[in-house]
Design a protein around this motif. Structure first.
Motif, PDB file in Angstrom:
ATOM      1  N   HIS A 162       0.731  -1.220  -0.125  1.00  0.00           N
ATOM      2  CA  HIS A 162      -0.161  -0.203   0.124  1.00  0.00           C
ATOM      3  C   HIS A 162       0.833   1.350   0.071  1.00  0.00           C
ATOM      4  O   HIS A 162       0.552   2.257   0.110  1.00  0.00           O
ATOM      5  N   CYS A 172      -7.094   0.449  -5.432  1.00  0.00           N
ATOM      6  CA  CYS A 172      -6.651  -0.683  -4.610  1.00  0.00           C
ATOM      7  C   CYS A 172      -7.865  -1.093  -3.939  1.00  0.00           C
ATOM      8  O   CYS A 172      -8.962  -0.499  -3.622  1.00  0.00           O
ATOM      9  N   CYS A 174      -7.778  -1.469  -0.779  1.00  0.00           N
ATOM     10  CA  CYS A 174      -7.985  -0.638   0.361  1.00  0.00           C
ATOM     11  C   CYS A 174      -8.919   0.595   0.351  1.00  0.00           C
ATOM     12  O   CYS A 174      -8.975   1.507   1.035  1.00  0.00           O
ATOM     13  N   CYS A 179      -1.972   2.304  -5.165  1.00  0.00           N
ATOM     14  CA  CYS A 179      -1.054   1.668  -4.279  1.00  0.00           C
ATOM     15  C   CYS A 179       0.056   0.564  -5.218  1.00  0.00           C
ATOM     16  O   CYS A 179      -0.650  -0.104  -6.190  1.00  0.00           O
TER      17      CYS A 179
HETATM   18 ZN   LIG Z   1      -3.822  -0.041  -1.028  1.00  0.00          ZN
END
Ligand SMILES: [Zn+2]
Length: 314
Positions: A162, A172, A174, A179
């Motif tokens: 990340h 991503c 996340c 990332c």
């Molecule tokens: Zn990420």
């Protein structure tokens, strides 16, 4: 003789290994990870399986120096702050397992123990300052400084996947855009190759593949396929960029690459080194080494055993 146990907890199975204190793997075994009811039996299952193993191998508890365990989530002071794959919220793994086993226990996350394993007996053997990067379905890693893994303030030290990349346009898991893992994981490599295939009309071996995988992309690049080669260049540019950034943070002696994508071999090292040299600070350009991991999926149990070895004076 003193022994160590190394335990690597994954979403589908738990790998366990009995080691000598010098790090020789004596025996390894595996149990299923029971994620039912928020994984509440996982620690008991591990404890029971270790007790059974000690009995079977006639290993006296007093000869066990300690148990190291890696879990797929952020860890601080033996406490895991959520493991989605296991169904866990906040779990005190150290206290829990110590109570069940009456042995000393050390805990870290799965990528960190893999990095320690590679440092101890794998691709990073002989080094004490290294960065381990695992290029699998996602990208993880471990930052090791003077033989110590850096967990950091909230246990996210070494979450290299990340780290912001140089130029990834992809979103991503996340939630963030760009990332490193969106472009250098196995899924990232495929995503990038497909993007280039759509944008360009260049003939490519990849256009004849039923299903493109990271392996097919690297294989095609080795055959001089231009789309595959361009994919690998962008992969290396982003990975080299992040390595150059990390190079001036902890100044590792070596970067070690593991995970499925690293099986492509020397081509990975070549392209990362090329871009690392382009982006890195002059004094680390020629003094930083790059290697492939060697322990494959045993890295975790080796590193967990190493954690156990460091529980105190041996
Ligand atoms: Zn990420």
């Amino acid at each position: 003789m003193k022994y160590l146990y190394g335990v690597d907890v994954g979403g589908t199975s738990v790998k366990l290994g009995l080691f000598s204190i010098e790090g020789e793997l004596i025996d390894k075994f595996e149990i299923k990870t029971n994620t039912e009811n928020n994984g509440q039996t996982i620690l008991t299952d591990i404890a029971n399986s270790l007790k059974e193993h000690m009995k079977e191998k006639q290993v006296n508890k007093s000869n066990i120096y300690g148990v190291g365990i890696g879990v797929p989530g952020p860890v601080t002071n033996g406490v895991v702050n959520g493991c989605v794959n296991l169904g866990w919220g906040i779990v005190n793994v150290k206290d829990g397992l110590e109570n069940l086993l009456d042995l000393k226990v050390a805990v870290s996350n799965d990528a960190n123990i893999a990095g320690l394993g590679e440092m101890w007996k794998g691709g990073g053997s002989g080094y004490q300052n290294l960065v381990f990067i695992t290029l699998g379905t996602g990208v993880g890693g471990a930052v090791v400084v003077d033989h110590q893994v850096i967990d950091g303030h909230t246990g996210t030290g070494g979450e290299i996947g990340h780290a912001p990349s140089l130029n990834s346009p992809f979103k991503c898991n996340c939630g963030k855009i760009g990332c490193l893992e969106t472009i250098t994981s196995a899924t990232g490599v495929v995503r990038l190759a497909k993007k280039l295939l759509t944008e360009k009309e260049t003939p490519s071996l990849l256009r004849y593949e039923d299903e493109i995988s990271a392996k097919t992309v690297f294989d095609a690049a080795k055959k001089n396929d231009s789309i595959a080669k361009e994919t690998i260049e962008i992969f290396g540019q982003n990975l080299g960029f992040v390595c150059a950034t990390m190079g001036v943070i902890t100044n590792p002696q070596v970067f070690v690459f593991g995970g499925g994508v690293s099986r492509a071999g020397q081509i990975i090292l070549d392209v990362v080194i090329k871009y690392f040299k382009q982006y890195a600070f002059y004094s680390i350009k020629d003094t930083t080494e790059f290697k492939l991991a060697t322990l494959e999926n045993e890295a975790g149990i080796y590193g967990a055993a190493y954690l156990a070895k460091n529980l105190g004076e041996v």
